[in-house]
Write a protein that holds these residues in place. Structure first.
Motif, PDB file in Angstrom:
ATOM      1  N   TYR A  29      38.518   4.287-111.371  1.00  0.00           N
ATOM      2  CA  TYR A  29      39.891   3.941-111.000  1.00  0.00           C
ATOM      3  C   TYR A  29      40.766   5.088-111.474  1.00  0.00           C
ATOM      4  O   TYR A  29      40.731   5.465-112.656  1.00  0.00           O
ATOM      5  CB  TYR A  29      40.338   2.630-111.652  1.00  0.00           C
ATOM      6  N   SER A  30      41.549   5.670-110.560  1.00  0.00           N
ATOM      7  CA  SER A  30      42.322   6.869-110.857  1.00  0.00           C
ATOM      8  C   SER A  30      43.813   6.597-110.809  1.00  0.00           C
ATOM      9  O   SER A  30      44.275   5.761-110.027  1.00  0.00           O
ATOM     10  CB  SER A  30      41.977   7.973-109.839  1.00  0.00           C
ATOM     11  N   GLU A  31      44.548   7.310-111.643  1.00  0.00           N
ATOM     12  CA  GLU A  31      45.994   7.345-111.463  1.00  0.00           C
ATOM     13  C   GLU A  31      46.284   8.004-110.113  1.00  0.00           C
ATOM     14  O   GLU A  31      45.455   8.702-109.536  1.00  0.00           O
ATOM     15  CB  GLU A  31      46.676   8.116-112.593  1.00  0.00           C
ATOM     16  N   LYS A  32      47.487   7.770-109.605  1.00  0.00           N
ATOM     17  CA  LYS A  32      47.859   8.336-108.308  1.00  0.00           C
ATOM     18  C   LYS A  32      48.296   9.785-108.472  1.00  0.00           C
ATOM     19  O   LYS A  32      48.700  10.184-109.574  1.00  0.00           O
ATOM     20  CB  LYS A  32      48.942   7.482-107.640  1.00  0.00           C
ATOM     21  N   ALA A  39      44.637   4.314-100.753  1.00  0.00           N
ATOM     22  CA  ALA A  39      45.175   5.483-101.447  1.00  0.00           C
ATOM     23  C   ALA A  39      45.057   6.739-100.589  1.00  0.00           C
ATOM     24  O   ALA A  39      45.963   7.586-100.590  1.00  0.00           O
ATOM     25  CB  ALA A  39      44.454   5.682-102.778  1.00  0.00           C
ATOM     26  N   CYS A  73      42.569   3.207-106.916  1.00  0.00           N
ATOM     27  CA  CYS A  73      43.623   4.166-107.248  1.00  0.00           C
ATOM     28  C   CYS A  73      44.958   3.458-107.415  1.00  0.00           C
ATOM     29  O   CYS A  73      45.283   2.541-106.656  1.00  0.00           O
ATOM     30  CB  CYS A  73      43.711   5.227-106.152  1.00  0.00           C
ATOM     31  N   LEU A  85      45.253   9.908-105.273  1.00  0.00           N
ATOM     32  CA  LEU A  85      43.795   9.931-105.325  1.00  0.00           C
ATOM     33  C   LEU A  85      43.286  11.341-105.569  1.00  0.00           C
ATOM     34  O   LEU A  85      42.290  11.546-106.274  1.00  0.00           O
ATOM     35  CB  LEU A  85      43.246   9.375-104.001  1.00  0.00           C
ATOM     36  N   ALA A 133      40.518  14.435-101.377  1.00  0.00           N
ATOM     37  CA  ALA A 133      40.370  12.980-101.339  1.00  0.00           C
ATOM     38  C   ALA A 133      39.240  12.564-100.412  1.00  0.00           C
ATOM     39  O   ALA A 133      38.501  11.609-100.696  1.00  0.00           O
ATOM     40  CB  ALA A 133      41.680  12.330-100.902  1.00  0.00           C
ATOM     41  N   THR A 187      37.139  12.469-110.923  1.00  0.00           N
ATOM     42  CA  THR A 187      36.582  11.350-110.156  1.00  0.00           C
ATOM     43  C   THR A 187      35.212  11.709-109.590  1.00  0.00           C
ATOM     44  O   THR A 187      34.278  10.903-109.639  1.00  0.00           O
ATOM     45  CB  THR A 187      37.547  10.945-109.035  1.00  0.00           C
ATOM     46  N   ALA A 212      40.441   2.858-102.550  1.00  0.00           N
ATOM     47  CA  ALA A 212      40.529   4.275-102.203  1.00  0.00           C
ATOM     48  C   ALA A 212      40.959   4.498-100.754  1.00  0.00           C
ATOM     49  O   ALA A 212      41.615   5.501-100.449  1.00  0.00           O
ATOM     50  CB  ALA A 212      39.183   4.945-102.462  1.00  0.00           C
ATOM     51  N   HIS A 270      42.551  15.152-110.677  1.00  0.00           N
ATOM     52  CA  HIS A 270      42.066  13.833-110.281  1.00  0.00           C
ATOM     53  C   HIS A 270      40.735  13.904-109.530  1.00  0.00           C
ATOM     54  O   HIS A 270      39.782  13.190-109.846  1.00  0.00           O
ATOM     55  CB  HIS A 270      43.115  13.114-109.422  1.00  0.00           C
TER      56      HIS A 270
END
Length: 363
Positions: free
Chosen positions: A93-96, A324, A121, A98, A105, A82, A321, A78
């Motif tokens: 926009y990221s899947e969880k 997240a 996220c 972050l 992160a 990102t 974010a 991730h």
């Protein structure tokens, strides 16, 4: 907005189809490109979408048509993906979660701030009618001042249904990192940020056996705690008890309950967007079902991405974010507390996300 925002997806695995179906229904978004480590999987994922181009990751990042990158890679990748998108000047926009760690992160947050791009996220399930109706009930004072909550998720583990469950048992996985974001994001949405945690954890098996797909019968190593429990102390003073496990056959406990001075709420599964919210008023025996009164009706994964691209500049999106990062920090602190057997202060914080008014389903 003069036109839909062009989306490029990196990662065409299990969850990809759910996002594509949502993007088709959301007028704010248009899918234009995909990339995956396996080009054949990417081609198969967009079969039937001739307007969507299959690119390499580098090509997608450099493509001027792509306004926002949807990061659907495995948790360990991730932060890397990102950061590549941020360096290319694109919103993400990221899947969880972050990132796999708060250190990674934090790098994402710094890079995004320096580049002037937005990062959001998952989970965005909390933007549906389930959690948002419960949030409105709390804000409207139906249970009085919230005092406590419980959040419980117990399953046998994902190897029973997922053909490639390895990453669920690798660093960055496990019941807490995998499912915890849904429950903790919901708790923060309902009750606000967390200041302190007290945790405990266990790992009962060193290996798991895949039960389905071409790898059926193959054993995979377990490198994470598979049962985590703890208490979250919210800044408001409310106490949440969290139980996340891949060690139970099933549970009959409600996914989330919130208890206040004048009543209690039963909140639906935060892994879903909708579901019934039940209210028990102090002194009354029966639970009543509250009508859906807030949140996106009929929402699917991707509504958080739409929220990100439509949030005015300078404001944090509802699945932003900062939230997240705080959720990831809470989870890391829980594991640290479990291993040190001491209470741990959560140094990060966030604003309680803005509520979602009642939004009919997109046509």
């Amino acid at each position: 907005m003069g036109r839909p925002v062009n989306v490029g997806v990196v990662g065409c695995g299990f969850i990809f189809g759910q996002y594509v179906r949502s993007i088709e229904r959301l007028p704010e978004l248009r899918l234009v490109a995909v990339a995956d480590l396996d080009p054949e999987r990417a081609k198969e994922a967009v079969r039937g979408y001739p307007e969507v181009e299959v690119l390499s990751v580098a090509e997608l990042m450099a493509d001027p048509r792509v306004d926002v990158v949807l990061n659907l890679t495995v948790p360990a990748a991730h932060a890397e993906i990102t950061l590549q998108a941020v360096a290319s000047g694109k919103d993400v926009y990221s899947e969880k979660p972050l990132a796999a760690t708060t250190a990674d992160a934090a790098r994402v947050l710094r890079a995004a701030a320096e580049a002037g791009v937005r990062v959001g996220c998952a989970p965005d399930t909390v933007l549906g009618t389930g959690t948002q109706t419960a949030r409105k009930a709390i804000d409207d004072g139906l249970i009085g001042r919230p005092v406590a909550a419980t959040a419980i998720m117990l399953t046998p583990g994902h190897e029973g249904w997922h053909p490639n469950p390895d990453f669920y048992y690798a660093p960055g996985g496990g019941p807490l990192m995998d499912m915890g974001p849904y429950y903790i994001t919901s708790l923060v949405t309902l009750l606000g940020p967390v200041t302190t945690v007290i945790g405990a954890a266990s790992r009962t098996r060193a290996r798991r056996t895949i039960a389905t797909g071409p790898r059926r019968g193959e054993e995979i190593p377990v490198a994470v705690d598979t049962h985590v429990t703890g208490v979250l102390v919210h800044a408001s003073g409310a106490l949440s008890t969290l139980v996340m496990g891949f060690e139970g056959a099933a549970t009959g406990a409600p996914p989330i309950e919130v208890h206040g001075e004048r009543g209690s709420l039963s909140v639906p599964d935060p892994n879903h967007f909708d579901g019934s919210v039940l209210l028990a008023r102090m002194g009354e025996e029966d639970w009543e079902t509250l009508p859906a009164a807030a949140g996106h009706v009929g929402a699917g994964r991707g509504v958080g991405l739409a929220d990100l691209v439509t949030t005015p500049a300078g404001r944090e999106s509802r699945a932003g974010a900062t939230l997240a990062y705080h959720v990831l920090d809470i989870m890391e602190c829980l594991l640290s507390s479990a291993h040190s057997r001491t209470a741990v202060t959560v140094t990060s914080t966030c604003e309680r996300p803005q509520p979602v008014t009642f939004r009919p389903a997109p046509r």
